[in-house]
Structures are given as structure tokens and as C-alpha cells.
Design a protein around this motif. Structure first.
Motif, short mmCIF file in Angstrom:
data_model
loop_
_atom_site.label_atom_id
_atom_site.label_comp_id
_atom_site.label_asym_id
_atom_site.label_seq_id
_atom_site.Cartn_x
_atom_site.Cartn_y
_atom_site.Cartn_z
N VAL A 127 0.83 -1.20 0.00
CA VAL A 127 0.00 0.00 0.00
C VAL A 127 0.87 1.25 0.00
O VAL A 127 0.60 2.22 -0.73
N ALA A 128 1.92 1.26 0.83
CA ALA A 128 2.81 2.42 0.88
C ALA A 128 3.46 2.67 -0.47
O ALA A 128 3.61 3.82 -0.89
N THR A 129 3.82 1.60 -1.16
CA THR A 129 4.43 1.75 -2.49
C THR A 129 3.42 2.32 -3.49
O THR A 129 3.75 3.19 -4.29
N LEU A 130 2.18 1.83 -3.44
CA LEU A 130 1.15 2.33 -4.35
C LEU A 130 0.86 3.81 -4.10
O LEU A 130 0.47 4.53 -5.02
N LEU A 131 1.04 4.25 -2.87
CA LEU A 131 0.81 5.65 -2.54
C LEU A 131 1.97 6.55 -2.96
O LEU A 131 1.89 7.77 -2.86
N GLY A 132 3.06 5.91 -3.43
CA GLY A 132 4.22 6.68 -3.86
C GLY A 132 5.08 7.15 -2.70
O GLY A 132 5.92 8.05 -2.87
N SER A 133 4.89 6.57 -1.52
CA SER A 133 5.68 6.97 -0.36
C SER A 133 7.05 6.31 -0.41
O SER A 133 7.27 5.32 -1.12
N SER A 134 7.97 6.85 0.39
CA SER A 134 9.30 6.26 0.51
C SER A 134 9.22 5.04 1.42
O SER A 134 9.08 5.17 2.64
N LEU A 135 9.28 3.86 0.82
CA LEU A 135 9.11 2.63 1.58
C LEU A 135 10.20 2.47 2.64
O LEU A 135 9.93 2.06 3.77
N GLY A 136 11.43 2.82 2.27
CA GLY A 136 12.53 2.70 3.21
C GLY A 136 12.34 3.60 4.42
O GLY A 136 12.60 3.20 5.56
N ARG A 137 11.90 4.82 4.18
CA ARG A 137 11.67 5.75 5.29
C ARG A 137 10.53 5.26 6.20
O ARG A 137 10.62 5.34 7.42
N TRP A 138 9.46 4.78 5.58
CA TRP A 138 8.36 4.27 6.39
C TRP A 138 8.81 3.09 7.24
O TRP A 138 8.44 2.98 8.42
N ALA A 139 9.60 2.20 6.66
CA ALA A 139 10.09 1.05 7.42
C ALA A 139 10.94 1.51 8.60
O ALA A 139 10.85 0.95 9.70
N HIS A 140 11.76 2.52 8.37
CA HIS A 140 12.60 3.05 9.43
C HIS A 140 11.75 3.65 10.55
O HIS A 140 12.03 3.44 11.74
N ILE A 141 10.69 4.36 10.18
CA ILE A 141 9.87 5.07 11.15
C ILE A 141 9.04 4.12 12.01
O ILE A 141 8.92 4.30 13.22
N VAL A 142 8.45 3.09 11.39
CA VAL A 142 7.52 2.24 12.14
C VAL A 142 8.22 1.19 13.00
O VAL A 142 7.56 0.45 13.73
N THR A 143 9.54 1.12 12.94
CA THR A 143 10.26 0.07 13.66
C THR A 143 9.96 0.08 15.16
O THR A 143 9.51 -0.92 15.73
N ILE A 144 10.22 1.20 15.81
CA ILE A 144 10.03 1.26 17.26
C ILE A 144 8.55 1.19 17.65
O ILE A 144 8.19 0.47 18.60
N PRO A 145 7.64 1.89 16.95
CA PRO A 145 6.22 1.69 17.26
C PRO A 145 5.77 0.24 17.13
O PRO A 145 4.94 -0.23 17.92
N LEU A 146 6.30 -0.48 16.13
CA LEU A 146 5.92 -1.88 15.97
C LEU A 146 6.38 -2.71 17.16
O LEU A 146 5.62 -3.50 17.72
N LEU A 147 7.65 -2.56 17.55
CA LEU A 147 8.16 -3.30 18.71
C LEU A 147 7.39 -2.92 19.97
O LEU A 147 7.10 -3.78 20.81
N THR A 148 7.06 -1.65 20.10
CA THR A 148 6.30 -1.20 21.26
C THR A 148 4.92 -1.84 21.27
O THR A 148 4.40 -2.23 22.33
N ALA A 149 4.30 -1.95 20.10
CA ALA A 149 2.99 -2.59 20.01
C ALA A 149 3.07 -4.05 20.42
O ALA A 149 2.16 -4.57 21.09
#
Length: 305
Positions: A127-149
Motif C-alpha cells: 500500500v505504501a508503495t502504491l501511494l508513492g511513499s518512501s518505503l525505506g523511510r516508512w520502514a525506518h519510522i515504524v520500527t520502534i512503534p511496531l516493537l512497542t505494540a
């Protein structure tokens, strides 16, 4: 709610050690006429809300559209469901002996967390790719929130009596007394608090990832931080699986532990391959400028509405 080291309601020291941490509370809460939910469900919803909101704030600080996160989260849901069901079918094939259509029956079986995370990340990335977002940046950002979840989600299981491990009579063994209803089978049996083990281990993994990030180990553009985080969590999960009630199939590991170890190996290999590819890629001056933290606009020059 209460948790104590006393044995009550017909249990004696001969059957349950005094050292056991015994939980005795009502796991259900009434929110209105005919609306009864578990404390575990409410706590999990709060954890997910806080983690998604945190990821949105981090996205804005990195110059990404926070609303894209909502689409990615929605897109991650079907992948998590499909992955979780496939994982559960691998672990408990007898649960779906009624035929392949039982995989689509929510009343049959459950979800396996390892492949649920992998599946959710996969469809969220699409979905992030289809939206034209930077996939690498999104992966970097969600790392800690994911582990926290994951940490918060595992701790909420304590409120429902789910995730109990094998029988154990150590000082930190836990047991659930009273009528419940509790999620784990034989809740009054003193057991390893496996859900707490995984939460604590994942928290340590998150701290190590943060420490490595502060030392410049990860590039915010390539997404390797997320892959290493998933690998670290999967290793923790594999280790903790040795305290589960499931039978061992490979050495001390049950089927879920083997699956977690496979996820750890796969994520590590992809991260290493991505690191090699990224290191050989020529980076332009524009790319380096893009990787810098975006500056907040000057309040004096920001347009007013």
C-alpha cells in the motif's frame, strides 16, 4: 483487579505453591447494556492507538504524510489476518481438518503472531508503495512503534489470562483463579508467564535497536532497521517458545519456535542483502540532502489560514 501470592478459593499450598503469583479478578468489563468486553481487548486497543499515533508524529517529523500511515495500517490488516491464519494452520493443522474452507471461518482456530506480523508488513508495504511513499523511510519510522505494540500487546495478555506457558513452580510463576473466563487452558496451573517473557525480551530488543540507531548503524532511507528489529524480536520469540506448552519438534523448539527462527533468519538475510545493494548504489548529492532531517517552517513565514 488483584494479584497476590496467596492461594484462595479452595486451592491449598499442597496444590499451588505459596510463591505463585495468583491473579483473581474479573477479566470482563461492562460498558453498557449488552456490551461486555475483556480488559485485554480494551488495553490492546489503547496500545495500538498510541503506537499508530506515535508513528504518525514521527512520519511528519521525517517529512512524510501522516495520513498515508492510516492507509498503510488498513492495508496491513488483510495481510496480518491471512498470515496469522496460515501460521496457525502450520502449528495446529488438526484445527482445520474440516477442509480448506475452515481457514475462512473465524470461529475455528486463531492467529499465529509471527506470520501475522510478516503478512501485515508485506501488504502494508504494498500500500505504501502504491501511494508513492518512501518505503525505506516508512520502514525506518515504524520500527520502534511496531516493537512497542508487540511489547504492549503481550503485556495486555496478562489481563486475559492468555499466553501462559508450561507448568512451572518458580517464584514468578503465575496462576489465574476464579471463574474467569480465562483464555489459557488450565489457568489455575502455576505456569511460566511466557507472554511477559516475550514482552521483556522484545523491550530489550527495542532498546538495542535504538542504541544502534544512535550510533548511526542504520540509514533512514533503506529500511534495514525494521528488518533487523523483526529478526531480533523473532529470536526472542524462538527462545521464549521453549517455555510454551507446545511439544518440541526440533530440539527444544516447538513448531512456533521453529517458525520464529525461520522468520529471524529470513529477515536477517534480506537485511544483509539490502545493505550490500545499498552500499553499492551511487548516492547523489540530492539524495544526501533528502536524507537530512527536514527543518520545521519558520512561524513568521508559514502561511496563515
Amino acid at each position: 483487579m488483584s494479584a497476590s501470592r496467596h492461594v484462595r478459593r479452595g486451592y491449598t499450598a499442597a496444590t499451588v505453591p505459596i510463591a505463585v503469583i495468583a491473579f483473581d479478578f474479573d477479566p470482563l468489563v461492562t460498558l453498557g447494556p449488552g456490551l461486555i468486553v475483556r480488559w485485554q481487548t480494551l488495553a490492546l486497543a489503547l496500545v495500538l492507538l498510541v503506537c499508530v499515533a506515535t508513528a504518525g508524529v514521527l512520519a511528519r517529523r521525517h517529512g512524510l504524510r501522516a495520513d498515508d500511515l492510516l492507509y498503510a495500517v488498513i492495508g496491513a490488516a488483510p495481510g496480518a489476518l491471512v498470515g496469522g491464519r496460515i501460521g496457525y494452520a502450520v502449528l495446529v493443522p488438526d484445527a482445520f481438518s474440516g477442509g480448506p474452507l475452515t481457514l475462512f471461518d473465524p470461529a475455528v482456530g486463531g492467529l499465529e503472531l509471527g506470520l501475522a506480523v510478516v503478512g501485515g508488513l508485506a501488504t502494508g508495504a504494498i500500500v505504501a508503495t502504491l501511494l508513492g511513499s518512501s518505503l525505506g523511510r516508512w520502514a525506518h519510522i515504524v520500527t520502534i512503534p511496531l516493537l512497542t505494540a508487540i511489547v504492549g500487546g503481550k503485556l495486555t495478555m496478562v489481563l486475559g489470562g492468555s499466553g501462559q506457558g508450561a507448568a512451572f513452580e518458580g517464584d514468578w510463576a503465575t496462576a489465574y483463579l476464579g471463574p474467569g473466563p480465562w483464555v489459557s487452558l488450565a489457568p489455575a496451573l502455576p505456569s511460566h508467564p511466557a507472554q511477559v517473557y516475550e514482552a521483556l525480551g522484545t523491550a530489550v530488543a527495542a532498546l538495542l535497536i535504538l542504541a544502534a540507531s544512535s550510533l548511526g548503524a542504520f540509514d533512514a532511507r533503506d529500511g534495514r532497521r525494521l528488518l533487523w528489529a523483526v529478526a531480533a524480536w523473532a529470536v526472542v520469540r524462538a527462545i521464549v517458545s521453549t517455555t510454551w506448552r507446545d511439544p518440541a519438534v526440533v530440539g527444544p523448539l516447538p513448531a512456533g519456535g521453529v517458525l520464529a527462527l525461520a522468520i529471524a533468519i529470513g529477515a536477517s538475510l534480506v537485511a544483509m542483502a539490502l545493505g550490500i545493494v545499498w552500499s553499492r548504489r551511487p548516492h547523489s548529492v540530492a539524495e544526501h540532502a533528502e536524507s537530512a532531517e527536514p527543518a520545521w517552517p519558520d512561524p513568521e513565514t508559514r502561511p496563515r489560514f
